[in-house]
Write a protein that holds these residues in place. Structure first.
Motif, mmCIF file in Angstrom:
data_model
loop_
_atom_site.group_PDB
_atom_site.id
_atom_site.type_symbol
_atom_site.label_atom_id
_atom_site.label_comp_id
_atom_site.label_asym_id
_atom_site.label_seq_id
_atom_site.Cartn_x
_atom_site.Cartn_y
_atom_site.Cartn_z
ATOM 1 N N LEU A 10 1.660 30.695 56.906
ATOM 2 C CA LEU A 10 3.038 31.605 57.044
ATOM 3 C C LEU A 10 3.197 31.934 58.076
ATOM 4 C CD1 LEU A 10 4.411 33.866 55.072
ATOM 5 C CD2 LEU A 10 2.243 35.121 55.194
ATOM 6 N N ILE A 11 1.800 31.709 59.336
ATOM 7 C CA ILE A 11 2.032 31.594 60.814
ATOM 8 C C ILE A 11 3.070 30.700 60.687
ATOM 9 C CG2 ILE A 11 0.854 30.634 62.670
ATOM 10 C CD1 ILE A 11 -1.786 31.699 61.421
ATOM 11 N N ILE A 12 3.310 29.524 60.376
ATOM 12 C CA ILE A 12 4.617 28.216 61.059
ATOM 13 C C ILE A 12 5.529 29.081 60.622
ATOM 14 C CG2 ILE A 12 5.261 26.326 60.377
ATOM 15 C CD1 ILE A 12 2.341 26.322 62.133
ATOM 16 N N HIS A 13 5.492 29.849 59.577
ATOM 17 C CA HIS A 13 7.221 30.191 58.634
ATOM 18 C C HIS A 13 7.447 31.042 60.085
ATOM 19 C CE1 HIS A 13 10.025 32.219 56.163
ATOM 20 N NE2 HIS A 13 9.062 33.218 56.346
ATOM 21 N N HIS A 14 6.664 32.169 60.621
ATOM 22 C CA HIS A 14 6.336 33.274 61.205
ATOM 23 C C HIS A 14 7.877 33.139 62.604
ATOM 24 C CE1 HIS A 14 7.244 36.492 58.292
ATOM 25 N NE2 HIS A 14 5.784 36.520 57.668
ATOM 26 N N PHE A 15 6.465 31.884 63.146
ATOM 27 C CA PHE A 15 6.213 31.683 64.534
ATOM 28 C C PHE A 15 6.786 30.537 64.624
ATOM 29 C CE2 PHE A 15 3.584 35.098 63.739
ATOM 30 C CZ PHE A 15 3.907 36.211 64.957
ATOM 31 N N GLY A 16 6.862 29.605 63.781
ATOM 32 C CA GLY A 16 6.948 27.665 64.450
ATOM 33 C C GLY A 16 6.113 27.207 64.621
ATOM 34 N N SER A 21 -7.729 27.514 66.536
ATOM 35 C CA SER A 21 -6.339 26.703 65.516
ATOM 36 C C SER A 21 -5.735 27.811 64.775
ATOM 37 C CB SER A 21 -8.122 25.792 64.477
ATOM 38 O OG SER A 21 -8.663 27.073 63.829
ATOM 39 N N VAL A 22 -4.795 26.983 64.393
ATOM 40 C CA VAL A 22 -3.564 28.107 63.007
ATOM 41 C C VAL A 22 -4.731 28.452 62.335
ATOM 42 C CG1 VAL A 22 -1.759 27.649 61.890
ATOM 43 C CG2 VAL A 22 -1.760 26.500 64.336
ATOM 44 N N ARG A 23 -5.896 27.703 61.733
ATOM 45 C CA ARG A 23 -6.778 27.789 60.993
ATOM 46 C C ARG A 23 -7.024 29.292 60.661
ATOM 47 N NH1 ARG A 23 -6.593 25.177 55.750
ATOM 48 N NH2 ARG A 23 -5.948 23.360 56.661
ATOM 49 N N SER A 24 -7.584 28.736 61.885
ATOM 50 C CA SER A 24 -8.804 30.053 62.506
ATOM 51 C C SER A 24 -8.186 31.342 62.116
ATOM 52 C CB SER A 24 -8.994 29.860 63.275
ATOM 53 O OG SER A 24 -9.131 29.595 64.320
ATOM 54 N N ILE A 25 -7.297 31.329 62.998
ATOM 55 C CA ILE A 25 -5.812 32.291 63.298
ATOM 56 C C ILE A 25 -5.962 33.116 61.527
ATOM 57 C CG2 ILE A 25 -4.160 33.215 63.850
ATOM 58 C CD1 ILE A 25 -3.493 31.616 66.212
ATOM 59 N N ALA A 26 -5.051 31.567 61.208
ATOM 60 C CA ALA A 26 -4.862 32.808 59.784
ATOM 61 C C ALA A 26 -6.148 33.074 58.619
ATOM 62 C CB ALA A 26 -4.541 31.446 58.937
ATOM 63 N N SER A 27 -7.067 32.841 59.074
ATOM 64 C CA SER A 27 -8.240 32.865 58.287
ATOM 65 C C SER A 27 -8.506 34.751 58.983
ATOM 66 C CB SER A 27 -9.844 32.265 58.545
ATOM 67 O OG SER A 27 -10.527 32.875 57.768
ATOM 68 N N ALA A 28 -8.600 34.640 60.369
ATOM 69 C CA ALA A 28 -8.689 36.377 61.100
ATOM 70 C C ALA A 28 -7.358 36.843 60.789
ATOM 71 C CB ALA A 28 -8.334 35.736 62.065
ATOM 72 N N ALA A 29 -6.589 36.445 60.358
ATOM 73 C CA ALA A 29 -5.410 37.724 59.602
ATOM 74 C C ALA A 29 -5.348 37.867 58.133
ATOM 75 C CB ALA A 29 -3.950 36.926 60.051
ATOM 76 N N GLY A 30 -6.008 37.061 57.422
ATOM 77 C CA GLY A 30 -6.242 37.642 56.277
ATOM 78 C C GLY A 30 -4.582 36.867 55.623
ATOM 79 N N VAL A 31 -3.611 35.416 55.602
ATOM 80 C CA VAL A 31 -3.015 34.733 55.436
ATOM 81 C C VAL A 31 -3.018 33.442 55.262
ATOM 82 C CG1 VAL A 31 -1.217 36.691 56.724
ATOM 83 C CG2 VAL A 31 -1.847 34.958 57.695
ATOM 84 N N SER A 32 -1.953 32.245 55.049
ATOM 85 C CA SER A 32 -2.523 31.357 54.573
ATOM 86 C C SER A 32 -1.661 30.363 56.206
ATOM 87 C CB SER A 32 -0.991 30.297 53.390
ATOM 88 O OG SER A 32 0.447 31.087 54.536
ATOM 89 N N PRO A 33 -1.903 29.042 56.836
ATOM 90 C CA PRO A 33 -1.503 28.766 57.611
ATOM 91 C C PRO A 33 -0.048 28.961 57.963
ATOM 92 C CG PRO A 33 -3.633 27.511 57.116
ATOM 93 C CD PRO A 33 -3.939 28.954 55.719
#
Length: 223
Positions: free
Chosen positions: A51-57, A37-49
């Motif tokens: 922010l992932i959508i902001h950078h990658f859509g 999930s996006v949330r699990s990636i965000a947790s691994a990267a230490g960022v908010s979900p």
């Protein structure tokens, strides 16, 4: 938490998109694309979900960035391995950075086993690059001529790709703990012995096959 070791520079040394991408590569390799999930990636990267959508859509956009990143690394190594010096350099890098090697292989295995667009790209890339290496080797005299370079490339590539798709069976056959550098190290020398010296001591089986296939071809061409 991902079972794959962190590799590469510390997170603080990377830009935010690169930090997210590297975390996603580890998550996708460990759990697969669908289960991550996006949330699990965000947790691994230490960022908010967000922010992932902001950078990658989207997660799909992030997956495409990860695919391109891994494919570029694979292509770069394939080009380097086309020379003897480059082959030694890539092999030494594998030995020096086993975590990076294992991560790339795990990601590719997921891509191929999940029958993803990335998996198809990997298969096509491996076959095309293998054919290019074979044709170049034949041209410069470092490889023996082949009756069908494309078919040979497919055979060699499929043998390599089987290590991705049949990793569990290979682990069991070799009594190995997992698909890792130690396993590929064990296979590397016997594989190169086969490619270098061949398997049969003479061409009896080759001639037998040629005879049978030639006769079959003549029979099928008769009116």
């Amino acid at each position: 938490m991902s079972s794959i070791k962190d590799v590469g520079p510390p997170h603080e040394d990377l830009s935010t998109p690169a930090k997210i991408r590297d975390a996603a590569v580890r998550c996708f390799a460990d759990s697969g694309f669908q289960k991550t999930s996006v949330r699990s990636i965000a947790s691994a990267a230490g960022v908010s979900p967000g922010l992932i959508i902001h950078h990658f859509g989207s997660k799909d956009g992030l997956r495409e960035a990860c695919d391109e990143f891994i494919l570029n690394k694979v292509l770069t190594k394939a080009n380097e391995e086309s020379s003897l010096q480059g082959f030694q350099s890539v092999l030494q890098n594998h030995l020096n950075n086993p975590g990076e090697f294992d991560l790339e292989v795990s990601y590719l295995r997921r891509a191929v086993s999940e029958d993803s667009p990335m998996g198809h790209k990997v298969i096509t890339l491996v076959i095309d690059e293998t054919e290019a290496v074979i044709r170049a080797g034949i041209a410069d005299g470092t490889m023996n001529p082949s009756s069908d370079a494309r078919a040979l490339a497919v055979f060699v590539a499929m043998t390599s790709l089987a290590m991705l798709t049949m990793s569990e069976q290979i682990n069991e056959a070799l009594d190995a703990p997992g698909f890792n550098q130690a396993m590929t190290n064990r296979i590397a020398i016997p594989a190169l012995e086969l490619f270098t010296h061949g398997l049969y001591v003479d061409d009896s089986y080759l001639k037998a096959a040629q005879e049978v296939l030639s006769s079959t071809s003549k029979e099928s061409n008769r009116p």
